[in-house]
Design a protein around this motif. Structure first.
Motif, short mmCIF file in Angstrom:
data_model
loop_
_atom_site.label_atom_id
_atom_site.label_comp_id
_atom_site.label_asym_id
_atom_site.label_seq_id
_atom_site.Cartn_x
_atom_site.Cartn_y
_atom_site.Cartn_z
N SER A 126 0.82 -1.21 0.00
CA SER A 126 0.00 0.00 0.00
C SER A 126 0.85 1.26 0.00
N MET A 127 2.02 1.21 0.64
CA MET A 127 2.91 2.38 0.63
C MET A 127 3.41 2.66 -0.79
N LEU A 128 3.74 1.62 -1.53
CA LEU A 128 4.14 1.81 -2.92
C LEU A 128 2.99 2.42 -3.72
N ALA A 129 1.79 1.93 -3.46
CA ALA A 129 0.62 2.43 -4.19
C ALA A 129 0.39 3.92 -3.92
N VAL A 130 0.41 4.30 -2.65
CA VAL A 130 0.07 5.68 -2.33
C VAL A 130 1.15 6.65 -2.81
N ARG A 131 2.41 6.25 -2.75
CA ARG A 131 3.47 7.12 -3.26
C ARG A 131 3.33 7.32 -4.77
N THR A 132 3.02 6.22 -5.45
CA THR A 132 2.87 6.32 -6.90
C THR A 132 1.68 7.19 -7.27
N MET A 133 0.57 7.00 -6.57
CA MET A 133 -0.63 7.78 -6.85
C MET A 133 -0.39 9.26 -6.57
N ALA A 134 0.34 9.56 -5.48
CA ALA A 134 0.60 10.96 -5.13
C ALA A 134 1.60 11.61 -6.08
N THR A 135 2.44 10.80 -6.70
CA THR A 135 3.42 11.35 -7.64
C THR A 135 2.76 11.77 -8.95
N SER A 136 1.82 10.94 -9.41
CA SER A 136 1.11 11.25 -10.67
C SER A 136 -0.36 10.91 -10.50
N PRO A 137 -1.12 11.76 -9.82
CA PRO A 137 -2.52 11.45 -9.53
C PRO A 137 -3.36 11.30 -10.80
N ILE A 138 -4.22 10.28 -10.80
CA ILE A 138 -5.18 10.09 -11.88
C ILE A 138 -6.52 10.62 -11.37
N GLU A 139 -7.04 11.63 -12.02
CA GLU A 139 -8.16 12.38 -11.47
C GLU A 139 -9.37 11.51 -11.17
N SER A 140 -9.68 10.54 -12.02
CA SER A 140 -10.86 9.71 -11.79
C SER A 140 -10.75 8.93 -10.48
N PHE A 141 -9.55 8.45 -10.16
CA PHE A 141 -9.37 7.71 -8.91
C PHE A 141 -9.31 8.66 -7.72
N VAL A 142 -8.79 9.86 -7.93
CA VAL A 142 -8.81 10.86 -6.86
C VAL A 142 -10.26 11.19 -6.48
N GLU A 143 -11.11 11.33 -7.48
CA GLU A 143 -12.52 11.61 -7.23
C GLU A 143 -13.20 10.46 -6.50
N THR A 144 -12.87 9.23 -6.91
CA THR A 144 -13.43 8.07 -6.22
C THR A 144 -12.98 8.02 -4.77
N LEU A 145 -11.70 8.30 -4.53
CA LEU A 145 -11.20 8.31 -3.16
C LEU A 145 -11.89 9.39 -2.35
N ALA A 146 -12.17 10.51 -2.96
CA ALA A 146 -12.89 11.58 -2.26
C ALA A 146 -14.27 11.10 -1.82
N ARG A 147 -14.95 10.34 -2.68
CA ARG A 147 -16.26 9.80 -2.30
C ARG A 147 -16.12 8.81 -1.14
N ARG A 148 -15.07 8.01 -1.18
CA ARG A 148 -14.85 7.06 -0.08
C ARG A 148 -14.60 7.82 1.23
N CYS A 149 -13.87 8.92 1.14
CA CYS A 149 -13.63 9.73 2.34
C CYS A 149 -14.94 10.32 2.87
#
Length: 271
Positions: free
Chosen positions: A107-130
């Motif tokens: 999960s640490m590898l995943a979150v670092r990668t996502m934060a380095t180059s965020p994909i907007e559709s997944f950022v929006e999905t994560l916002a809904r989960r939050c």
């Protein structure tokens, strides 16, 4: 074992249990119940699982029982010997801790990668989960909160764009004891803990949006390691088995899963 109520669906050869798990296959449901008994210690290591007895207890034929035992074998909870039958395997809390730690490392590898180059559709999905987690803070439903957290973790994995990482995390969920240990409420049992967890996920999201991988990892690690320690403490009480948290901390300091946030509270956040 408590009796389970089943209903027969039209065209089905086997009955399906009534309740919220009725959409799952019958062997899956039986495996979850048997697995929960093993995880909680109600079924002890070395105990034989007799198909005929289990079929009678669950009110089904031996076919679903046989498949349920195979599922438990894949999850490393049962040892299946063609000539001797099925026996409960030893399950140590250290092995459960190892599972949490491997999940955290991925999960640490995943979150670092996502934060380095965020994909907007997944950022929006994560916002809904939050948002869902925030709403769940006031609802006394630990299992529902845990499921929402799991969906958020899955979103971050997918948001990394690393398909192999997504597959590995899925395998951890489906081919290990992971799903089974969460059949009972192990965490999020107080509003305070739910609030803290929701806030940490929100902080992780904010760091991802700001493209701050170090900060995202710090918040996310604190969330996942807190989950681990509380779940292990609950399992320890359920099983009447001590857990060596010092051993877990030693593994972390050796670099197996990184720094622990448990002893000192929130770690310093770096940009």
């Amino acid at each position: 074992m408590a009796a389970t109520t089943y209903r027969r669906a039209a065209g089905d050869d086997e009955a399906a249990p009534v309740g919220r798990f009725s959409l799952r296959t019958l062997p899956d449901q039986i495996a979850e119940e048997l697995g929960a008994d093993i995880v909680s210690g109600r079924r002890k290591a070395g105990e034989r699982l007799v198909e005929l007895d289990l079929a009678r207890d669950f009110g089904v034929s031996r076919g679903p029982i046989r498949e349920a035992i195979r599922i438990l074998e894949r999850r490393r909870l049962v040892e299946l010997n063609p000539r001797r039958g099925a026996y409960v395997k030893p399950l140590s809390l250290k092995s459960v801790a190892d599972l949490f730690n491997v999940r955290t490392a991925l999960s640490m590898l995943a979150v670092r990668t996502m934060a380095t180059s965020p994909i907007e559709s997944f950022v929006e999905t994560l916002a809904r989960r939050c948002d869902e987690l925030n709403a769940g803070v006031e609802i006394d439903d630990p299992l529902s909160f845990a499921r929402t957290t799991t969906r958020a973790v899955r979103t971050i994995a997918r948001g990394s764009g690393n398909e192999l990482l997504v597959e590995l995390l899925a395998d951890l969920a489906n081919q290990t004891v992971w799903t089974t240990i969460w059949k009972s409420p192990l965490d999020y049992q107080t509003r305070k803990i739910r609030r803290q967890s929701a806030d940490l996920m929100a902080s992780t999201l904010r760091a991802i949006r700001q493209r701050r991988p170090n900060a995202a990892e710090t918040h996310y690690r604190e969330l996942l390691e807190g989950d681990r320690d509380r779940a292990l403490a609950t399992l320890s009480r359920m099983r009447g088995e001590a857990i060596d948290f010092n051993g877990i901390a030693a593994a972390e300091s050796a670099g197996v899963v990184g720094r622990s946030s448990r002893p000192s509270g929130r770690a310093a956040v770096q940009p």
